[in-house]
Enzyme design. Structure first.
Site, PDB file in Angstrom:
ATOM      1  CG  ASP A  49       8.901  -4.307   2.999  1.00  0.00           C
ATOM      2  OD1 ASP A  49       9.509  -3.592   3.810  1.00  0.00           O
ATOM      3  OD2 ASP A  49       9.003  -5.551   2.971  1.00  0.00           O
ATOM      4  CE  LYS A  94     -10.579  -0.008   3.770  1.00  0.00           C
ATOM      5  NZ  LYS A  94     -10.615   0.355   2.332  1.00  0.00           N
ATOM      6  CG  ASP A 123       5.291  -5.171   7.854  1.00  0.00           C
ATOM      7  OD1 ASP A 123       6.369  -5.011   7.267  1.00  0.00           O
ATOM      8  OD2 ASP A 123       4.944  -6.262   8.362  1.00  0.00           O
ATOM      9  CE1 TYR A 159       1.143  -7.017  11.396  1.00  0.00           C
ATOM     10  CE2 TYR A 159       3.401  -6.295  11.564  1.00  0.00           C
ATOM     11  CZ  TYR A 159       2.304  -6.625  10.795  1.00  0.00           C
ATOM     12  OH  TYR A 159       2.391  -6.574   9.426  1.00  0.00           O
ATOM     13  CG  ASP A 190      -8.505   1.372  -0.102  1.00  0.00           C
ATOM     14  OD1 ASP A 190      -8.270   2.383   0.586  1.00  0.00           O
ATOM     15  OD2 ASP A 190      -9.662   0.997  -0.368  1.00  0.00           O
TER      16      ASP A 190
END
Ligand code: NAD
Length: 358
Positions: free
Chosen positions: A250, A190, A246, A140, A222
């Protein structure tokens, strides 16, 4: 003496902060914490009074405090302002002003509210996990970034980048959080594809030597997404970078099904933190004594655990909330309509928690 700044903000913010303040006062006395508090303005209320969503006086008070407790900001009366002058800007400014790089989001589902989740009650009942997300680095913020090239041949790109120091500081927050819980930490990456997360995994492994009581595991993102909806109770604390955090936080939050129950914390390396409910200022119910104050009250418990080093007071609040829910007291957002429930307003829910603490 530990000092807490209270920022009511807008909409239901002042109503829920008033109830959280009563709960804080109660544990302050009961546990002899010696806390002092101070109220300041942020958001639309600060715009109206001082012409700025984060007045210098508020940032100065927050910088000097051990912790900040925030209600929520924003409302339709300020929506016509330019983006840079809106109430929400005050929130972004205080996060960056205090260098809050660690975002802690628990997903806690009290058994009494299991029917509020979209997952089967037996999968989520008793769920209590904490996601620690790096908040001010990674893809980000990484450079270079942009969109370049002629129309039809443009290229969009971002850079996922973490220094060892950035990984270490979020890692230490996560290990320390795990020490206050069941001492299991799952680092999500990852590392089979992305070098930045190979480094992430290396640093987490190195740090684990400093926390021999914490059992560290690793999981690819994943698989972590799949496991969160398959068997979320296998997790205790999860730590991950900005992008993965992020998304996963959620997803984890919604396992609990109710926005009025979810607290959060954003912290810097001095354990100074900003504690707030995950929801917004709910202008549709503001001023009607309908808001659920429990997300803010549970944010007080997080503040006591992580910034004020008063875990017994935090546990007392969490137990009091559990007692209240077990007794059938509900605000409208968490009421299921079943027999034995007593639907109350914001103030009465605050009364119930304070009484359970006595
Ligand atoms: P919201 O979270 O305020 O409300 C969404 C829905 O959930 C509404 O129906 C509301 O009544 C309900 N709700 C939220 N909190 C509740 C509570 N404690 N008890 C009972 N019901 C609750 O989101 P929104 O409507 O998208 O945004 C409203 C305003 O809040 C906007 O100005 C937005 O910018 C702002 N906002 C602020 C924050 C923050 O301060 N951290 C976060 C999100 C949104």
């Amino acid at each position: 003496m530990p000092h807490v700044v209270l920022l009511g903000g807008d909409g239901i913010g002042p109503e829920i902060i008033a109830q959280a303040e009563r709960v804080l006062d109660q544990v302050n006395t009961a546990f002899s914490l010696g806390l002092t508090t101070e109220r300041c303005l942020i958001g639309g209320a600060a715009i109206d009074a001082h012409g700025s969503p984060l007045p210098d006086s508020t940032l100065a008070a927050a910088s000097n405090a051990d912790a900040v407790l925030l209600g929520a900001v924003g409302g339709p009366q300020w929506d016509a302002l330019p983006m840079s002058e809106r109430p929400e800007k005050g929130l972004l400014q205080i996060r960056s002003g205090l260098n809050l790089f660690a975002n802690l989001r628990p997903a806690l589902l009290y058994p009494e509210l299991a029917s509020a989740s979209t997952l089967k009650p037996e999968v989520v009942s008793g769920l209590d996990l904490l996601i620690v997300r790096e908040l001010i680095g990674g893809i980000y913020f990484g450079e270079p970034r942009g969109i370049e090239g002629a129309p039809g041949q443009r290229v969009g790109f971002n850079t996922d980048r973490y220094t060892e120091a950035e990984i270490e500081r979020i890692g230490r927050i996560a290990f320390e959080a795990a020490m206050t819980r069941s001492r299991r930490l799952c680092s999500v990456d990852k590392a089979n594809v992305l070098e930045v997360t190979v480094l992430w995994r290396d640093v987490m492994e190195r740090l684990s030597a400093d926390y021999p009581d914490v059992e560290l595991s690793h999981m690819y993102v994943d698989n972590a997404a799949m496991q969160l909806v398959r068997a979320p109770k296998q997790f205790d604390v999860m730590v991950t970078g900005n992008l993965f955090g992020d998304i996963l936080s959620d997803a984890a939050a919604m396992l609990t099904g109710s926005i009025g129950m979810l607290p959060s914390a954003s912290m810097n390396s001095d354990h100074q933190g900003l504690y707030e409910p995950c929801h917004g200022s709910a202008p549709d119910i503001a001023g009607q004594d309908q808001a659920n104050p429990l997300a803010t009250i549970l944010s007080v418990a997080m503040m006591l655990t992580h910034s004020l080093k008063a875990p017994k007071a935090a546990q007392a609040i969490e137990s009091a909330v559990q007692t209240v829910l077990a007794s059938g007291v509900r605000t409208a957002d968490i009421a299921s309509g079943s027999a034995g429930e007593q639907v109350v307003g914001c103030q009465a829910m605050g009364d119930a928690v304070v009484n359970a603490l006595r």
